[in-house]
Write a protein that holds these residues in place. Structure first.
Motif, PDB file in Angstrom:
ATOM      1  N   ILE A   1       2.417   0.107   8.464  1.00 56.95           N
ATOM      2  CA  ILE A   1       2.332  -1.344   8.697  1.00 56.95           C
ATOM      3  C   ILE A   1       0.966  -1.762   9.229  1.00 56.95           C
ATOM      4  N   GLU A   2       0.000  -0.886   9.110  1.00 54.83           N
ATOM      5  CA  GLU A   2      -1.368  -1.307   9.413  1.00 54.83           C
ATOM      6  C   GLU A   2      -2.006  -2.012   8.227  1.00 54.83           C
ATOM      7  N   LYS A   3      -1.424  -1.867   7.062  1.00 58.32           N
ATOM      8  CA  LYS A   3      -2.014  -2.439   5.858  1.00 58.32           C
ATOM      9  C   LYS A   3      -1.442  -3.832   5.605  1.00 58.32           C
ATOM     10  N   SER A   4      -2.309  -4.730   5.172  1.00 56.37           N
ATOM     11  CA  SER A   4      -1.916  -6.145   5.093  1.00 56.37           C
ATOM     12  C   SER A   4      -0.726  -6.384   4.171  1.00 56.37           C
ATOM     13  N   ASN A   5      -0.651  -5.675   3.047  1.00 58.11           N
ATOM     14  CA  ASN A   5       0.462  -5.927   2.132  1.00 58.11           C
ATOM     15  C   ASN A   5       1.767  -5.312   2.612  1.00 58.11           C
ATOM     16  N   ASP A   6       1.674  -4.201   3.319  1.00 49.66           N
ATOM     17  CA  ASP A   6       2.882  -3.649   3.927  1.00 49.66           C
ATOM     18  C   ASP A   6       3.407  -4.579   5.013  1.00 49.66           C
ATOM     19  N   ILE A   7       2.498  -5.171   5.759  1.00 44.77           N
ATOM     20  CA  ILE A   7       2.895  -6.110   6.812  1.00 44.77           C
ATOM     21  C   ILE A   7       3.626  -7.300   6.202  1.00 44.77           C
ATOM     22  N   LEU A   8       3.037  -7.827   5.140  1.00 43.94           N
ATOM     23  CA  LEU A   8       3.651  -8.968   4.469  1.00 43.94           C
ATOM     24  C   LEU A   8       5.015  -8.566   3.893  1.00 43.94           C
ATOM     25  N   GLY A   9       5.058  -7.388   3.278  1.00 44.24           N
ATOM     26  CA  GLY A   9       6.307  -6.898   2.702  1.00 44.24           C
ATOM     27  C   GLY A   9       7.401  -6.793   3.749  1.00 44.24           C
ATOM     28  N   LEU A  10       7.012  -6.279   4.896  1.00 42.29           N
ATOM     29  CA  LEU A  10       7.932  -6.167   6.017  1.00 42.29           C
ATOM     30  C   LEU A  10       8.520  -7.534   6.357  1.00 42.29           C
TER      31      LEU A  10
ATOM     32  N   GLU B   1       0.828  -1.195   0.000  1.00 46.03           N
ATOM     33  CA  GLU B   1       0.000   0.000   0.000  1.00 46.03           C
ATOM     34  C   GLU B   1       0.869   1.254   0.000  1.00 46.03           C
ATOM     35  N   SER B   2       2.001   1.189   0.725  1.00 44.21           N
ATOM     36  CA  SER B   2       2.843   2.382   0.856  1.00 44.21           C
ATOM     37  C   SER B   2       3.803   2.547  -0.324  1.00 44.21           C
ATOM     38  N   ALA B   3       4.267   1.456  -0.863  1.00 42.67           N
ATOM     39  CA  ALA B   3       5.311   1.448  -1.890  1.00 42.67           C
ATOM     40  C   ALA B   3       6.568   2.168  -1.391  1.00 42.67           C
ATOM     41  N   ASP B   4       6.773   2.157  -0.092  1.00 43.93           N
ATOM     42  CA  ASP B   4       7.881   2.895   0.522  1.00 43.93           C
ATOM     43  C   ASP B   4       8.916   1.903   1.063  1.00 43.93           C
ATOM     44  N   ILE B   5       9.792   1.455   0.196  1.00 44.22           N
ATOM     45  CA  ILE B   5      10.730   0.388   0.576  1.00 44.22           C
ATOM     46  C   ILE B   5      11.715   0.862   1.642  1.00 44.22           C
ATOM     47  N   LYS B   6      12.039   2.141   1.614  1.00 46.12           N
ATOM     48  CA  LYS B   6      13.014   2.673   2.577  1.00 46.12           C
ATOM     49  C   LYS B   6      12.497   2.548   4.002  1.00 46.12           C
ATOM     50  N   THR B   7      11.273   3.054   4.224  1.00 44.61           N
ATOM     51  CA  THR B   7      10.678   2.980   5.558  1.00 44.61           C
ATOM     52  C   THR B   7      10.507   1.535   5.994  1.00 44.61           C
ATOM     53  N   LEU B   8       9.991   0.730   5.075  1.00 43.71           N
ATOM     54  CA  LEU B   8       9.792  -0.691   5.408  1.00 43.71           C
ATOM     55  C   LEU B   8      11.112  -1.325   5.814  1.00 43.71           C
ATOM     56  N   ASP B   9      12.180  -0.953   5.128  1.00 44.41           N
ATOM     57  CA  ASP B   9      13.458  -1.569   5.424  1.00 44.41           C
ATOM     58  C   ASP B   9      14.009  -1.137   6.783  1.00 44.41           C
ATOM     59  N   ILE B  10      13.794   0.108   7.143  1.00 43.66           N
ATOM     60  CA  ILE B  10      14.226   0.564   8.482  1.00 43.66           C
ATOM     61  C   ILE B  10      13.478  -0.208   9.571  1.00 43.66           C
ATOM     62  N   ILE B  11      12.171  -0.347   9.376  1.00 40.26           N
ATOM     63  CA  ILE B  11      11.373  -1.100  10.363  1.00 40.26           C
ATOM     64  C   ILE B  11      11.833  -2.565  10.392  1.00 40.26           C
ATOM     65  N   ALA B  12      12.044  -3.130   9.195  1.00 40.58           N
ATOM     66  CA  ALA B  12      12.478  -4.535   9.110  1.00 40.58           C
ATOM     67  C   ALA B  12      13.797  -4.744   9.847  1.00 40.58           C
ATOM     68  N   GLU B  13      14.696  -3.799   9.689  1.00 39.86           N
ATOM     69  CA  GLU B  13      16.001  -3.881  10.355  1.00 39.86           C
ATOM     70  C   GLU B  13      15.810  -3.961  11.876  1.00 39.86           C
ATOM     71  N   THR B  14      14.915  -3.125  12.375  1.00 38.90           N
ATOM     72  CA  THR B  14      14.625  -3.124  13.815  1.00 38.90           C
ATOM     73  C   THR B  14      14.014  -4.452  14.250  1.00 38.90           C
ATOM     74  N   LEU B  15      13.048  -4.914  13.473  1.00 40.21           N
ATOM     75  CA  LEU B  15      12.380  -6.159  13.859  1.00 40.21           C
ATOM     76  C   LEU B  15      13.322  -7.348  13.726  1.00 40.21           C
TER      77      LEU B  15
ATOM     78  N   THR C   1       9.444  -2.732  -4.144  1.00 35.66           N
ATOM     79  CA  THR C   1       7.996  -2.748  -3.945  1.00 35.66           C
ATOM     80  C   THR C   1       7.330  -1.780  -4.906  1.00 35.66           C
ATOM     81  N   ILE C   2       6.148  -2.127  -5.331  1.00 29.86           N
ATOM     82  CA  ILE C   2       5.352  -1.208  -6.158  1.00 29.86           C
ATOM     83  C   ILE C   2       3.992  -1.045  -5.514  1.00 29.86           C
ATOM     84  N   ARG C   3       3.367   0.083  -5.836  1.00 30.70           N
ATOM     85  CA  ARG C   3       2.083   0.369  -5.192  1.00 30.70           C
ATOM     86  C   ARG C   3       1.015  -0.569  -5.730  1.00 30.70           C
ATOM     87  N   ARG C   4       0.174  -1.042  -4.829  1.00 30.89           N
ATOM     88  CA  ARG C   4      -0.944  -1.892  -5.254  1.00 30.89           C
ATOM     89  C   ARG C   4      -1.987  -1.059  -5.953  1.00 30.89           C
ATOM     90  N   LYS C   5      -2.490  -1.586  -7.013  1.00 31.37           N
ATOM     91  CA  LYS C   5      -3.529  -0.910  -7.783  1.00 31.37           C
ATOM     92  C   LYS C   5      -4.865  -1.531  -7.401  1.00 31.37           C
TER      93      LYS C   5
END
Lengths: 435, 435
Positions: free
Chosen positions: A165-174, A104-118, A191-195
């Protein structure tokens, strides 16, 4: 050589999937594209609406060169297990260079920072997580609040950024990103934005309907509306499968079997199954006694702590006897084989490249699953080839694939198809010619 | 005071049952007559055609003063376990003086000589039994041939006399006699000849049809023929239950649930369940994968070694998770309570006599099953009354009764009746007035 990997369920394949695939190819410009796909049961804790053989057939037509089956034991787990299994499988192909997932976010940078933490689980974060779990939040929510508070302290990410990360596809991406880190994989994530519709949107909204909406349309036999929302090949196969008396299959078809079995259980038997904790056993036992539909069963088990998909997946774990021990084990080992459901002419070339690289067997004829191991043992003895397989896990994993197909096939309307172990009977799908 | 006890299933109550009851009463001339009856599942390894509440209702009308429920765990066991449970229950009432059972031979003397041998298990006999089991005979057949050879040696009984135990009611009678010996019971056994059809005769033969034949007639909706073969009260209740959407219930109703569950199982999980041995696990697992009807399932599991009823009972043991350990335990302890399904005005007097004598709780309101134990513990502490109960077994046993009813009730056509734990909701049946 660039090989694009995608992780899919195609339940069923629709215009949104086609769009995503096209965009992903534009982004990577790959020589080949492969997919890892859930089998007859999907991550939302339900049977797939048509079987994996038909879904693979469609995918090959739509531009996937090889379809691998995600082992059943991963396909019905939470985002974490699902991602670990599917990324693990792509990694073990040894040829996938890039993975693209929709979010949903298509924001790989943010997702990656969160992933690093997790992935690193810093102590400060762990304390916060425990705090929110103790308050009775479901795991996804506790994690979200812990992350918000954690990043508020170190000011790297804002609350709004975490909320993706409230959105299901962002969660999965994470989880895909975390899995890549865990495996120290060389695969590059994009990542690409879901249509189109949200994953869970039940309402039909034109040419980009969600799979959920399309399944609902099928239930209501609104074929003309389905036709607008899916590629022609999907529509053709939907009609064929219905004519054959195979699809559509809904969780409601399992209603009596599930309820009946749940009513035989005792609370003390349940805790050994994966996902049954925090009092879920008691809720399941009580709810099963007083409900006569599966929807009502879910509803009566539901509480703040347990999401619907968590409940649905856990019930499948119970039904199939999937224990904590088993899941802990496979979340350690990863997939023990690369089962191919189908491939195109182009995919065949890629398979022969793979054969020289992989350390896990590529399975194209599942009925040979025992002799495959015998050959591997011979190779290991003769030091002819390097294999990385854990034999015991291999057998457990593939036998669960067989079981899940054998159970699924009982629910075809035409019971003639229920008489076979379809995994051993069906031929691999080969699509000749250029796409 | 003479109290007659009978062991019944009344599935459903027919003219043959009425005849047997009349003859038994003529023989004993009892002050009261009580019955121990199977619950919602019966000894042939199937659900009862109408539920235990309706069957108890009929029995009270036909001349039984108190109907006790045989705990589920005994009701679906082989002749040995079934007999031990039902004779044990009659014995624990402390008021039953005589038991009368129907048999094909009506030869209590011969049966008793055989029972004495089977109870004492002389070494010569044991050697012969092992010999025939090794040859691959089913247990009933191995036992028969061993007995023939044993008595040929000591010349007490002829081969023809032994052969009476080929008939199902003689076999059951034999087990009743053995159970009485085991329990050192004071109850006096009698047998009378069975009138009418064989237990397993599927063909209708006039006014004395077997329960099997009547169930078949119901399946075929031949109500007029049923009417001729059962007392009017049975016919009335058959019609009522069908109208309510409760009965008739057939094993075929469980087909999908059973097959589906069996397909989730692995061979290594099965051996812990009662009756699963001698390769039966492998036969079950394989058969389940390739059949789509329950009749075919039985057929495909069938071999010389396994009788149909053995297979059917074993499948119920698997489905309900009934382990070897559990059955070994209850075949040691006997019933841990006397559950009353219903009683007449006359039966009520008898119940109050019983209350002062029994060492196991008389249960008339099953929803109180926990508080009953609390009261017993208080009594024991205060040395107010002698109780013989094994608490852990009591809970296991009654919870299985509840489970079996909860599963059974899911298969009512009218699913409204599936929403309750009927054992806790139904009121005890009380029949006022003289019969």
């Amino acid at each position: 050589m660039k090989v694009l990997g995608v992780i899919v369920e195609y339940n069923p394949f629709h215009n949104g999937h086609l769009y995503h695939l096209k965009k992903a190819k534009e982004l990577i410009n790959p020589d080949y594209t492969v997919a890892v796909m859930s089998g007859n049961f999907v991550q939302r804790g339900e049977p797939a609406i048509i079987d994996k053989f038909s879904r693979a057939e469609i995918a090959l037509e739509m531009g996937i060169d090889i379809i691998f089956e995600l082992p059943f034991l991963y396909s019905i787990q939470d985002a974490n297990g699902f991602a670990f299994g599917s990324i693990g499988l792509l990694d073990k192909t040894k040829i996938v260079t890039d993975v693209v997932f929709g979010s949903e976010s298509a924001d790989i940078k943010t997702l990656d920072i969160i992933a690093e933490t997790l992935y690193n689980q810093p102590e400060d974060y762990q304390i916060l997580l425990k705090k929110y779990l103790k308050k009775g939040y479901s795991f996804p929510n506790a994690r979200k609040y812990a992350l918000i508070e954690y990043f508020e302290q170190n000011k790297i990410l804002s609350k709004e950024q975490i909320l993706i990360i409230e959105k299901s596809n962002d969660i999965l991406g994470l989880e895909y990103l975390i899995a890549l880190k865990k495996l120290n994989s060389k695969i590059i994530p994009h990542t690409i934005r879901r249509k189109g519709s949200d994953y869970n949107d039940e309402n039909f909204i034109g040419n980009f309907s969600s799979a959920t909406a399309i399944r609902k349309l099928w239930k209501e036999k609104k074929y003309e509306l389905i036709k607008n929302a899916v590629p022609f090949k999907t529509f053709e196969i939907i009609q064929r499968e219905e004519k054959l008396g195979k699809g559509p299959i809904f969780i409601e078809d399992f209603e009596l079997s599930f309820l009946s079995y749940l009513r035989t259980l005792s609370r003390d038997n349940l805790k050994k199954y994966y996902g049954v904790n925090e009092g879920l056993d008691q809720r399941i036992i009580e709810a099963a006694k007083h409900t006569n539909t599966i929807k009502e069963l879910y509803h009566n088990i539901k509480s703040k702590r347990f999401t619907y998909t968590r409940i649905k997946r856990t019930l499948l774990n119970i039904y199939f006897g999937i224990t904590n021990e088993l899941i802990e084990n496979i979340n350690n080992t990863g997939p023990q084989y690369l089962r191919v459901l189908g491939f195109t002419e182009k995919g065949r070339e890629l398979l022969s490249v793979m054969r020289n690289k992989v350390e896990y067997p590529i399975i194209t004829t599942p009925s040979n699953y025992v002799s495959i191991i015998k050959n591997i043992e011979r190779d290991l003895k003769n030091k002819r080839k390097m294999w990385n397989i854990d034999k015991k896990t291999y057998f457990k994993m593939i036998e669960y694939d067989f079981k899940s197909t054998n159970v699924y096939s009982l629910y075809y309307k035409n019971k003639e198809y229920s008489r076979y172990e379809l995994d051993k009977k069906m031929k691999i799908i080969y699509r000749k010619g250029k796409i």
